[in-house]
Design a protein around this motif. Structure first.
Motif, PDB file in Angstrom:
ATOM      1  N   UNK A  40     -13.906  -5.078 -31.822  1.00 48.91           N
ATOM      2  CA  UNK A  40     -13.744  -4.626 -30.445  1.00 48.91           C
ATOM      3  C   UNK A  40     -13.469  -5.831 -29.553  1.00 48.91           C
ATOM      4  N   UNK A  41     -12.214  -5.975 -29.115  1.00 53.20           N
ATOM      5  CA  UNK A  41     -11.838  -7.056 -28.223  1.00 53.20           C
ATOM      6  C   UNK A  41     -12.219  -6.738 -26.785  1.00 53.20           C
ATOM      7  N   UNK A  42     -12.827  -7.705 -26.105  1.00 57.19           N
ATOM      8  CA  UNK A  42     -13.335  -7.480 -24.755  1.00 57.19           C
ATOM      9  C   UNK A  42     -12.464  -8.081 -23.656  1.00 57.19           C
ATOM     10  N   UNK A  43     -11.373  -8.765 -24.026  1.00 53.44           N
ATOM     11  CA  UNK A  43     -10.484  -9.314 -23.011  1.00 53.44           C
ATOM     12  C   UNK A  43     -10.673 -10.801 -22.801  1.00 53.44           C
ATOM     13  N   UNK A  44      -9.821 -11.363 -21.986  1.00 53.20           N
ATOM     14  CA  UNK A  44      -9.777 -12.811 -21.776  1.00 53.20           C
ATOM     15  C   UNK A  44     -10.635 -13.248 -20.589  1.00 53.20           C
ATOM     16  N   UNK A  45     -10.841 -14.553 -20.507  1.00 50.34           N
ATOM     17  CA  UNK A  45     -11.460 -15.149 -19.327  1.00 50.34           C
ATOM     18  C   UNK A  45     -12.947 -15.370 -19.385  1.00 50.34           C
ATOM     19  N   UNK A  46     -13.621 -14.865 -20.408  1.00 50.60           N
ATOM     20  CA  UNK A  46     -15.073 -15.068 -20.514  1.00 50.60           C
ATOM     21  C   UNK A  46     -15.375 -16.542 -20.768  1.00 50.60           C
ATOM     22  N   UNK A  47     -16.451 -17.066 -20.178  1.00 51.37           N
ATOM     23  CA  UNK A  47     -17.536 -16.370 -19.479  1.00 51.37           C
ATOM     24  C   UNK A  47     -17.311 -16.166 -17.980  1.00 51.37           C
ATOM     25  N   UNK A  48     -16.075 -16.327 -17.531  1.00 50.33           N
ATOM     26  CA  UNK A  48     -15.763 -16.093 -16.112  1.00 50.33           C
ATOM     27  C   UNK A  48     -14.625 -15.084 -16.003  1.00 50.33           C
ATOM     28  N   UNK A  49     -14.864 -13.848 -16.490  1.00 48.94           N
ATOM     29  CA  UNK A  49     -13.793 -12.849 -16.484  1.00 48.94           C
ATOM     30  C   UNK A  49     -13.520 -12.329 -15.078  1.00 48.94           C
ATOM     31  N   UNK A  50     -12.336 -11.774 -14.880  1.00 43.98           N
ATOM     32  CA  UNK A  50     -12.041 -11.098 -13.619  1.00 43.98           C
ATOM     33  C   UNK A  50     -12.888  -9.836 -13.537  1.00 43.98           C
ATOM     34  N   UNK A  52     -11.883  -6.895 -13.065  1.00 44.02           N
ATOM     35  CA  UNK A  52     -11.219  -5.843 -13.826  1.00 44.02           C
ATOM     36  C   UNK A  52     -11.512  -5.980 -15.324  1.00 44.02           C
ATOM     37  N   UNK A  53     -11.408  -7.218 -15.849  1.00 43.47           N
ATOM     38  CA  UNK A  53     -11.689  -7.442 -17.270  1.00 43.47           C
ATOM     39  C   UNK A  53     -13.132  -7.080 -17.593  1.00 43.47           C
ATOM     40  N   UNK A  54     -14.052  -7.461 -16.731  1.00 43.04           N
ATOM     41  CA  UNK A  54     -15.462  -7.163 -16.958  1.00 43.04           C
ATOM     42  C   UNK A  54     -15.702  -5.657 -16.969  1.00 43.04           C
ATOM     43  N   UNK A  55     -15.068  -4.947 -16.032  1.00 46.56           N
ATOM     44  CA  UNK A  55     -15.248  -3.495 -15.956  1.00 46.56           C
ATOM     45  C   UNK A  55     -14.698  -2.805 -17.200  1.00 46.56           C
ATOM     46  N   UNK A  78     -23.341 -13.181 -22.676  1.00 48.78           N
ATOM     47  CA  UNK A  78     -24.156 -13.882 -21.694  1.00 48.78           C
ATOM     48  C   UNK A  78     -23.909 -13.488 -20.257  1.00 48.78           C
ATOM     49  N   UNK A  79     -22.759 -12.853 -19.973  1.00 44.49           N
ATOM     50  CA  UNK A  79     -22.478 -12.409 -18.603  1.00 44.49           C
ATOM     51  C   UNK A  79     -22.419 -10.888 -18.514  1.00 44.49           C
ATOM     52  N   UNK A  80     -22.870 -10.211 -19.561  1.00 41.34           N
ATOM     53  CA  UNK A  80     -22.917  -8.748 -19.569  1.00 41.34           C
ATOM     54  C   UNK A  80     -24.352  -8.257 -19.411  1.00 41.34           C
ATOM     55  N   UNK A  81     -25.141  -9.006 -18.649  1.00 40.07           N
ATOM     56  CA  UNK A  81     -26.558  -8.698 -18.532  1.00 40.07           C
ATOM     57  C   UNK A  81     -26.823  -7.336 -17.891  1.00 40.07           C
ATOM     58  N   UNK A  82     -26.060  -6.988 -16.864  1.00 43.25           N
ATOM     59  CA  UNK A  82     -26.255  -5.691 -16.217  1.00 43.25           C
ATOM     60  C   UNK A  82     -25.997  -4.552 -17.180  1.00 43.25           C
ATOM     61  N   UNK A  83     -24.891  -4.629 -17.899  1.00 44.51           N
ATOM     62  CA  UNK A  83     -24.570  -3.607 -18.894  1.00 44.51           C
ATOM     63  C   UNK A  83     -25.639  -3.576 -19.993  1.00 44.51           C
ATOM     64  N   UNK A  84     -26.064  -4.739 -20.454  1.00 37.95           N
ATOM     65  CA  UNK A  84     -27.019  -4.804 -21.562  1.00 37.95           C
ATOM     66  C   UNK A  84     -28.338  -4.124 -21.203  1.00 37.95           C
ATOM     67  N   UNK A  85     -28.814  -4.334 -19.994  1.00 42.41           N
ATOM     68  CA  UNK A  85     -30.081  -3.707 -19.595  1.00 42.41           C
ATOM     69  C   UNK A  85     -29.965  -2.183 -19.584  1.00 42.41           C
TER      70      UNK A  85
END
Length: 347
Positions: A40-50, A52-55, A78-85
């Motif tokens: 499952x590819x999550x998109x580019x720019x991590x750990x500072x995604x746009x 839109x990419x994060x959504x 590491x930057x998906x903390x809101x989703x993870x909780x």
């Protein structure tokens, strides 16, 4: 029992970096041992995604079925903390941490604090955490509040390769690492300048496109120091073992390493090493195989290089120690087996 998992990753899985190489080999070996692995590819720019990419990444992850086993690369997690909780109780989340995000070189204090907070929160929502070194495990226990019992250390595997001949004339110094600030190539170049009176040639192998500004800065540094005829920025290579096989010394002045797979590769091919006391490097490189100095200490790095350049005998002794240590390194089958055992417990 059917063993299946979703492996989620940021960016391009085929990138030639240590972290992505680890991911690819683990996926390959898990599949070979009977695991069904869906990518499952999550998109580019991590750990500072746009935004839109994060959504989009969060929507993809949220679509996973209840109780799904999810192994997710820490560069994104590491930057998906809101989703993870929100999904910690619904999914079996396992984080794969190559190194903590806040320890990346070049971050200002505000970004460091933000990343440390988000990664701490995300890790608290994971069922288990897999790390690539004992140094990273210690970091997560001491500074991120992860329980030691919730961590599995799965050291990277090392492919066997022909030993370096070590008979270069003049000696060839090889450095391998993405052209980024964390790899400390600027320190190596400055240290080589300090040894300009000695005979040597140097090759710096690494991706020039992930951080174009750093690549340009290094090119300018080499030109300004008058070393263009002695230091070559090679770019990426398909097989780093070929570069190491032609080397006499491996030198990399990393400012931090979560493990440092290339150091293990250099050991396995019997190369003496010059590096820094940075992250997991002291755990990987034995005292008798390498000379380690303080991070960003150009003078000390130059002195270490000079010792090896002036003493073929010391190079030989450290090469023998490196080969001995390299023979004890785990295989990729070992690495995948450790991870598989941890995942089995969750299932």
């Amino acid at each position: 029992m059917r063993r299946s998992l979703t492996f989620a990753y940021p960016g391009a899985l085929d990138l030639n970096t240590g972290g992505y190489a680890y991911d690819r080999r683990v996926i390959e070996k898990l599949r070979a041992s009977g695991w069904e692995v869906e990518l499952l590819g999550l998109g580019d720019g991590f750990p500072f995604p746009s935004a839109q990419t994060l959504a989009i990444a969060e929507r993809q992850l949220s679509a996973l079925m209840d109780d799904q086993l999810l192994l997710i690369d820490g560069l994104a997690y590491g930057v998906l903390d809101g989703w993870a909780r929100q999904h910690a109780q619904r999914l079996n989340i396992v984080a794969l941490v190559h190194h903590p995000l806040a320890l990346e070189t070049g971050l200002n204090e505000r970004r460091q604090q933000t990343l440390r907070a988000s990664e701490t929160a995300a890790l608290s929502a994971a069922r288990h955490v897999i790390v690539t070194s004992h140094a990273t495990a210690r970091e997560l226990v001491n500074r991120y509040g992860v329980a030691e019992a919730d961590i599995t250390v799965a050291l990277p595997g090392t492919d066997r390769a022909p030993p370096a001949k070590g008979d270069g004339e003049p000696p060839r110094i090889v450095s391998i690492g993405t052209l980024s600030p964390r790899k400390g190539h600027d320190v190596l170049i400055a240290a080589l300048k300090a040894n300009e009176d000695l005979a040597w040639q140097a090759r710096i192998v690494g991706n020039r496109h992930l951080d174009p500004n750093t690549a340009k800065t290094l090119e300018e540094q080499i030109e300004t120091l008058g070393l263009s005829d002695r230091i070559t920025l090679v770019g990426e290579c398909d097989d780093s073992r070929l570069e190491l096989a032609k080397a006499d010394i491996f030198a990399l002045a990393s400012r931090y390493e979560g493990y440092g797979m290339v150091f293990a590769e250099a050991l396995s091919q019997g190369l003496p090493i010059v590096a820094c006391h940075a992250g997991a490097v002291p755990d990987v490189v034995p005292d008798d195989a390498g000379i380690l100095v303080a991070v960003d200490d150009v003078a000390a790095f130059a002195t270490a290089l000079r010792r090896l350049l002036l003493s073929p005998q010391e190079r030989l002794e450290r090469a023998r120690a490196a080969a001995k240590a390299g023979a004890l390194l785990p295989s990729w089958e070992d690495t995948a087996a450790h991870i598989g055992q941890a995942l089995d417990k969750i299932l």
